[in-house]
Design a protein around this motif. Sequence first.
Motif, PDB file in Angstrom:
ATOM      1  N   VAL A  33      -9.676 -12.410   6.590  1.00 52.66           N
ATOM      2  CA  VAL A  33      -8.773 -10.902   5.521  1.00 52.66           C
ATOM      3  C   VAL A  33      -9.199 -10.490   4.659  1.00 52.66           C
TER       4      VAL A  33
ATOM      5  N   THR B  36      -8.631  -7.414   8.692  1.00 55.71           N
ATOM      6  CA  THR B  36      -8.098  -6.379   7.655  1.00 55.71           C
ATOM      7  C   THR B  36      -7.267  -5.693   8.169  1.00 55.71           C
ATOM      8  N   ALA B  39      -4.128  -6.590  10.146  1.00 57.74           N
ATOM      9  CA  ALA B  39      -2.922  -7.309   9.569  1.00 57.74           C
ATOM     10  C   ALA B  39      -2.831  -6.186   9.166  1.00 57.74           C
ATOM     11  N   ASN B  40      -3.202  -5.187   8.311  1.00 57.86           N
ATOM     12  CA  ASN B  40      -1.847  -4.523   7.420  1.00 57.86           C
ATOM     13  C   ASN B  40      -1.435  -3.919   7.909  1.00 57.86           C
ATOM     14  N   LEU B  43       2.083  -6.423   9.815  1.00 58.77           N
ATOM     15  CA  LEU B  43       2.679  -5.890   8.804  1.00 58.77           C
ATOM     16  C   LEU B  43       3.619  -4.965   8.254  1.00 58.77           C
ATOM     17  N   GLY B  46       6.566  -5.379  11.078  1.00 59.71           N
ATOM     18  CA  GLY B  46       7.424  -6.493  10.546  1.00 59.71           C
ATOM     19  C   GLY B  46       6.689  -7.344  11.179  1.00 59.71           C
ATOM     20  N   HIS B 228      -6.301  13.630   4.956  1.00 59.14           N
ATOM     21  CA  HIS B 228      -7.620  14.713   4.689  1.00 59.14           C
ATOM     22  C   HIS B 228      -9.027  14.788   5.256  1.00 59.14           C
ATOM     23  N   PRO B 230     -10.595  10.808   7.571  1.00 56.65           N
ATOM     24  CA  PRO B 230     -10.357   9.275   8.560  1.00 56.65           C
ATOM     25  C   PRO B 230      -9.744   8.499   7.261  1.00 56.65           C
ATOM     26  N   GLY B 231     -10.651   8.330   5.633  1.00 53.73           N
ATOM     27  CA  GLY B 231      -9.840   7.765   5.255  1.00 53.73           C
ATOM     28  C   GLY B 231      -9.038   7.843   4.216  1.00 53.73           C
ATOM     29  N   SER B 232      -8.407   8.770   4.142  1.00 54.94           N
ATOM     30  CA  SER B 232      -7.032   8.919   4.637  1.00 54.94           C
ATOM     31  C   SER B 232      -6.101   9.182   5.082  1.00 54.94           C
ATOM     32  N   VAL B 235      -4.672   5.054   5.423  1.00 52.79           N
ATOM     33  CA  VAL B 235      -4.291   4.741   4.562  1.00 52.79           C
ATOM     34  C   VAL B 235      -2.483   5.423   5.122  1.00 52.79           C
ATOM     35  N   ILE B 238      -1.087   3.409   7.848  1.00 51.87           N
ATOM     36  CA  ILE B 238       0.146   2.290   7.713  1.00 51.87           C
ATOM     37  C   ILE B 238       0.958   2.792   6.919  1.00 51.87           C
ATOM     38  N   ASP B 239       1.019   3.896   6.220  1.00 50.03           N
ATOM     39  CA  ASP B 239       2.520   4.384   5.368  1.00 50.03           C
ATOM     40  C   ASP B 239       3.430   4.244   6.451  1.00 50.03           C
ATOM     41  N   HIS B 242       4.842   1.945   8.874  1.00 52.28           N
ATOM     42  CA  HIS B 242       5.873   1.192   7.829  1.00 52.28           C
ATOM     43  C   HIS B 242       7.217   1.745   7.662  1.00 52.28           C
TER      44      HIS B 242
ATOM     45  N   VAL C 235     -11.945   6.234  -0.289  1.00 48.19           N
ATOM     46  CA  VAL C 235     -10.855   7.044   0.678  1.00 48.19           C
ATOM     47  C   VAL C 235     -11.501   8.335   0.217  1.00 48.19           C
ATOM     48  N   ILE C 238     -15.186   8.819   2.618  1.00 51.85           N
ATOM     49  CA  ILE C 238     -14.795   8.723   3.368  1.00 51.85           C
ATOM     50  C   ILE C 238     -14.438   9.957   3.730  1.00 51.85           C
ATOM     51  N   ASP C 239     -13.018  10.739   3.376  1.00 52.54           N
ATOM     52  CA  ASP C 239     -12.815  11.575   3.226  1.00 52.54           C
ATOM     53  C   ASP C 239     -14.128  13.142   3.562  1.00 52.54           C
TER      54      ASP C 239
END
Lengths: 256, 256, 256
Positions: A33, B36, B39-40, B43, B46, B228, B230-232, B235, B238-239, B242, C235, C238-239
């Motif tokens: 991981v 990875t 897991a993110n 998390l 929760g 912008h 698939p990369g952002s 990210v 996840i944000d 949460h 990131v 990728i974008d």
Amino acid sequence: MHALTSELPHITIEILERLRRRSPRVHCITNAVAQTFTANVLLAAGAVPTMTVSSEEVAEFVKGADALLVNLGTLDAGRREAAGLAVDAAAERGIPWIVDPTFVDRSANRAAFAQALIAMHPRAIRLNGAEFTALVGAEPNADAARRFAGAAGVVVGLTGARDLVASGTATATIENGDPLMAKITALGCATSALVTACQAVETDAWSATAAGILLIGIAGEVAAKTAHGPGSLAVAIIDTLHALDRATILSNAKVG
Amino acid sequence: MHALTSELPHITIEILERLRRRSPRVHCITNAVAQTFTANVLLAAGAVPTMTVSSEEVAEFVKGADALLVNLGTLDAGRREAAGLAVDAAAERGIPWIVDPTFVDRSANRAAFAQALIAMHPRAIRLNGAEFTALVGAEPNADAARRFAGAAGVVVGLTGARDLVASGTATATIENGDPLMAKITALGCATSALVTACQAVETDAWSATAAGILLIGIAGEVAAKTAHGPGSLAVAIIDTLHALDRATILSNAKVG
Amino acid sequence: MHALTSELPHITIEILERLRRRSPRVHCITNAVAQTFTANVLLAAGAVPTMTVSSEEVAEFVKGADALLVNLGTLDAGRREAAGLAVDAAAERGIPWIVDPTFVDRSANRAAFAQALIAMHPRAIRLNGAEFTALVGAEPNADAARRFAGAAGVVVGLTGARDLVASGTATATIENGDPLMAKITALGCATSALVTACQAVETDAWSATAAGILLIGIAGEVAAKTAHGPGSLAVAIIDTLHALDRATILSNAKVG
């Protein structure tokens, strides 16, 4: 003799400058991981990571490395064998090596393996409170950390809301970081890798361990100011670590 | 009896609150590409993930877990053995477990292994249309999903441009998400992990499966508004997950 | 006969359009550190990645693929066996396959394995200067690359501050990119995967290799203009790759 805790921010700056100048090679036996994030943290700080866990290759990579991390996450038979070979190669070359006893609180076999590794004299151990209690059989506080460090002849980096770095004779506390960091997988594992890199450029294991933990703590705290959640925080920690300078370290370090 | 589909947004809010309050432990046997990100995602919602696929350790980790995911991606001999041990441990403890038959449309061996697992009564299966057809031998539609769910005694979470969640007696459709999500590796795998976490805090498997799929769909749809590419987007998912709150879920959920 | 170097930007545009239109399947035997980022790079460019390294499965996946990458990072016994089976399956089907001899400068065993693979006639090799010297026993320059390419009957993609793409009869240089790209783990590995995807839609191996390297170079250079460090750069690559268009390629390409 160790430095004074008040000197740790300046020592950390020097260690970071050495990482960037010398680009030490850090071999990591780490869990599946953590591998990618760990490699990116090491690169951002100036080190050069390698990550093979193949028992056919690991000794050769450790022989070309400046420090070794043994992290016990996702501990399969291959990683177990590789860890033994890698520690032997590190001992032969006299390079520092570090143990991260990931999730020993969840596996008796893993805890026993960690104990066996610690008896082989790593330079330091980086772990959290639950792992400390599973390994040491005591509450994760400064007294217990110092006693364990003294008895085992290692430095203990005990991370949490408040971090402790203990040798048998000295303790530092670090209060940097941000609660959101607990929501990023493998952040503790990557911290251990950075602690390992610091050992490659600093012979005092206590200072090197504190430096690695302080660098991640400051990077996380600074990054959290602009992050929108744990996803962007992980990205910003890499960016912040790469850009970290003397003024940011001195103005943010909360070391006691 | 299941809830009404109109109740699913409120049920999803309750499940998310339970995830955050109870922090269930979710053990994932999942593929090397997904570990990875999965897991993110857990998390961020929760839950507390563990990921070992070592056959020496997996039963011990499952015994300490609240739910188990078995994902068939990168299915090597080790993962195959670990899956058997993990399912036995889950059955013994009576905790829910889920199957994600990743890429069974590309491997006859993997499809046979998936069939054997399904015969051992997982709580749910999360898969895409191509995988459904390979496994069930029918077009991926609501009727076929309901028939298969009834015959196998599982809930089927069939994701795509339009998601279907079918038990033998009820079907929900979810039309959240964004086409760009298809460009993020392991997003389906992470969805299965979140579905697994939901089972840990909700005994009705149909509601729990719908909740996990709806949470990812809304997070992806909201995140896509500012991403912008698939990369952002990865990210931002996840944000967003949460930060997800009641109002965002209620105003965005497209459940029928 | 190859195209002229001046035609490479237009050829690269055509190859990218084909990737997006045809969505070739690319099977990757790659290292544990690179798997997730590599999959996301391939998806962003239009290809469909699979990643199993299980010797029980790999031939089946290669038989359903349009191109194969063999990357030698984290080369354990399983990956070694899988590589042999995969190359046999690729040869049988006549699909292009590529070698990335990751870190052969750090392991004599790995270098020997790379030599054995190259003798089996891959379409191309993508490597850095240190790896080239370890493999070829010469400085990494255009003459040595062309000689090696001619003798081995492969195309050599030699990446660094300035990239070289050599067949036995032609050499192109590419000067796109940004120094910060060296701080992203697995970027070279992902470049090799994109080179592999390009082979799936372009029969001229020299053009396809140059296209893959040029696409990453331009994406990295454009992304670096807005990135804040290596985390956000990864990131943004990728974008940017996902959004790359004709005008951006033509106005940025530095090919000679």
